[in-house]
Write an enzyme that holds these catalytic residues in place. Structure first.
Site, PDB file in Angstrom:
ATOM      1  N   LYS A   1      17.837  13.325  31.513  1.00 55.94           N
ATOM      2  CA  LYS A   1      18.359  13.103  30.169  1.00 55.94           C
ATOM      3  C   LYS A   1      17.216  13.108  29.156  1.00 55.94           C
ATOM      4  CE  LYS A   1      21.134   9.394  30.892  1.00 55.94           C
ATOM      5  NZ  LYS A   1      22.055   8.308  30.467  1.00 55.94           N
TER       6      LYS A   1
ATOM      7  N   HIS B   1      21.369  -6.029  23.331  1.00 61.09           N
ATOM      8  CA  HIS B   1      20.253  -6.171  24.276  1.00 61.09           C
ATOM      9  C   HIS B   1      19.380  -7.371  23.918  1.00 61.09           C
ATOM     10  CE1 HIS B   1      20.535  -1.524  24.704  1.00 61.09           C
ATOM     11  NE2 HIS B   1      21.107  -2.075  25.758  1.00 61.09           N
TER      12      HIS B   1
ATOM     13  N   SER C   1      24.048   1.476  22.898  1.00 61.14           N
ATOM     14  CA  SER C   1      23.025   2.403  22.413  1.00 61.14           C
ATOM     15  C   SER C   1      23.616   3.769  22.089  1.00 61.14           C
ATOM     16  CB  SER C   1      21.934   2.577  23.473  1.00 61.14           C
ATOM     17  OG  SER C   1      21.192   1.405  23.637  1.00 61.14           O
TER      18      SER C   1
ATOM     19  N   ARG D   1      30.289  -6.649  28.681  1.00 57.42           N
ATOM     20  CA  ARG D   1      31.010  -6.611  27.412  1.00 57.42           C
ATOM     21  C   ARG D   1      32.518  -6.574  27.584  1.00 57.42           C
ATOM     22  NH1 ARG D   1      28.689  -1.580  24.781  1.00 57.42           N
ATOM     23  NH2 ARG D   1      29.115  -0.937  26.908  1.00 57.42           N
TER      24      ARG D   1
END
Lengths: 181, 181, 181, 181, 181, 181
Positions: free
Chosen positions: E60, E36, E147, E109
């Site tokens: 969440k 990030h 993460s 990614r």
């Protein structure tokens, strides 16, 4: 109770015997990159011996001769006696089987690699099921390094130190310096 | 001339020693499929010993208990002494390192698998570089077989013979028969 | 000379007979999108009849009931007599076979779709080889449209006109207006 | 209520009429493989007639002439009257439209295939929306078989029985025997 | 001669004006990783200002509160005045448009990321074409860092130094130490 | 507390300065398509200036000369003063750096594109980290349009109106009319 697959048990003439496991690592290695070095080094930890099988394609004009490529690979591994370098001829699967290899070793850099490599691995196992194909995932830091891209960048004057071993870098500079004075 | 990567030479406490190479094959195996059997059998040819690491996720309710899964795996390999089955706990990379494994063994069925597996392999090598991850391409005939799909199909009355070993098929019929009378 | 594959010749009880070919188009259709409409419409040109198989998953709370979804699909096709809408229960492949379908029809929007769909198609052909799976590539302009994304966007106040048929848009506004006053 | 897409209703001069549906299956077929045979056979169940469109690329020197390829395809299907073999010329989409085809039939073996095929399908639908493209997923056991890989393996002495129909195998052995005495 | 696309010319109320270009970088940042940090830093070179849009999903349970995440992001960038951190609510595209952003910034990614991101980007451009989506390819060395994987590894005692900024590492150790005494 | 990455702060000689941000958009543009037009137009909103870098590969015989391609691009953007067209020579990353560009701009149409583009972007950032690569997702409606496919279709008589700007369409018809009388 249920019988195990027969090939998990016996081994044919040394294939798969402890202490004698051999892997073949095929490629053009024109030239050897740090990605190749990492895969071969990892192969030497996983298997007892590794043969680097240098493909010699008569249709493509390589930058380095088979002899030059062989010398550069041996040097990069300090002449490790567990590593051999040979010219590949004929079918890879048959060539590997004839040398008593248990595995063909391939680095995988990206999903696009994977699909082509899967096709080749399945054909090779169809031809000689006793030789497996083993994929090693590339180190993340070198996933963009390939011989052809290194040559292209170096030919246009880009700095490729760190992407190839030092001896290959010296050879590359010598060769391209000759070509592009 | 150029020094070889240091990890191609020495080995730490038995890791990578000829005759002692151990691979860990992790998974849920709920239940064992013919795809799993093929990967484990191939691991037993490539390495001296294989530990099947059965993940025991307390959040997911498995169809078969750890003990049942262990028994089914041992049976399917006829109690091969080179194969162990253990419950995985904690970090896979650390668990494998603690057992002296040189490799984590994973089957690859499709490009989508590859991307997830690459991420896990790179993280595992970041954590413990001495344990490599080795990918074996699935046999083409079983590339669509997964434990979860087998359970789903069997629960809806589909015929899954040939997709799991015979002992697993019997257990599956018994278990699902109990559930869906 | 060489014998043709036997399944290219005979057909079992109406399967594959000219004029009687039926395709099943499965999905949740919660709600129907313009992408679904295009796939069903194309199915009606390729086959004689299409059954839309609406999956009714008791674990997931749908936005629209089975009856509402059925009505919306029928309306969007102006009650075309060649189109039926039914609730799917049990195994899709068996369900399709029982109705005499020659094909299961699926839209493909992206490579990621493809891998999952390939696995399902190969399992379905393993279960019932007489029912094929046919993939139709999505129209480029609607490749990003899915029921779940449409619901998410609409629930947050985004304009989804053009992504669903007009009757579905009206129903969506009514339903979400009720929920988020 | 909402109007259906207009192309789900009428059909132009026989396109999409029950009992008259025709699919075109394009390719080089140099030579026909068991993968091709499976796709064509499945096409013959889904449609009333199939035309195999053999591309004749003047820039590439094929192993087998158009006439040889035609004969091998007809033989492999025992001269099934519902199957025609023709040389493709010009734009595939226009060629298929001119023959009254409702569909272009393509086998999909892997995600990498899919992206290229999706691009071609979307261009073909842009050119002639009345001809759809239909993808059939390959059988898992033959997903690694392609004409070019079969030729490469056979030329290097590998055993390709089972990867091509028997008549093609005989022709391949004759042709390559001539070349590599 | 041919008219240029109209959106290449005018700009609405400051959007796209030199010196005022703003990008929104959305995510959960639970917690901020070195991946990030690299994307945000690159955004600050490409645009005049960056707003980090922290999604606050009430369904969440995050590891760190919105306030903690905000503090960690600001700290990691030494309170750079060109960087703001805000809670994202509602539709991202509308939220970004309302702040006058020209771009939504996303790191990519792997190919699997790409397909999901492409779908979201195309939906966002459908909703508000004046806000573009800009993808930055991840640095090769951190392509495996996410993460969720960092949290999973850290919770099991793995060393995640170097995968998150130092301040996040300290916070992570404090939080997980509390949870797993 | 933790220091920010150094490159998020200073900028070298104008790189990244507000109001002066320049992006390079490389390609063959043989010929310009509507996909290219969309990417360049979006670049002109995100950056202050765009240089279209036309690659001039002496090994490939282009359909249009560099001068013709330049004229067509300028015309399509009505000679927008913020757009320059130049011939690319040498390494793209160095070429872009020498012009003070902050970004190399690339359109992404599909996952297969992505893997190749990621490799090039990572190499380019290795060579010159101060020049970033920015990917813009293609508009869904034109994701299948490429220069080579447009040329192939047009050469075989297919209608490519709408896939290229009007001035390019006229030039294409003139050129191909000359070739295929």
């Amino acid at each position: 109770m249920s019988a195990p697959p027969s090939d998990s048990r016996q081994s044919v003439s040394g294939l798969g015997e402890p202490g004698q496991r051999l892997a073949v690592c095929p490629g053009s290695f024109d030239p050897l990159t740090v990605g190749h070095v990492a895969i071969i080094a990892r192969g030497l930890r996983l298997f007892d011996r590794v043969i680097v099988a240098v493909s010699v394609n008569i249709r493509k004009q390589p930058l380095f001769s088979f002899e030059e490529r062989t010398t550069m690979i041996r040097e990069a591994f300090d002449n490790d006696p567990r590593l051999q370098v040979e010219a590949l001829s004929g079918l890879l699967a048959t060539w590997a089987r004839d040398r008593g290899a248990v595995a063909i070793l391939r680095g995988l850099r990206a999903a696009a690699d994977f699909e082509y490599e899967l096709q080749m691995a399945q054909m090779n196992r169809h031809l000689h099921p006793e030789v497996d194909t083993v994929f090693l995932p590339s180190d993340p830091g070198v996933s963009y390094v390939s011989s052809s891209l290194v040559k292209e960048v170096a030919a246009l004057g880009g700095d490729v130190r760190g992407l190839v071993p030092p001896n290959v870098h010296a050879a590359l500079m010598g060769r391209l310096g000759t070509r592009t004075p």
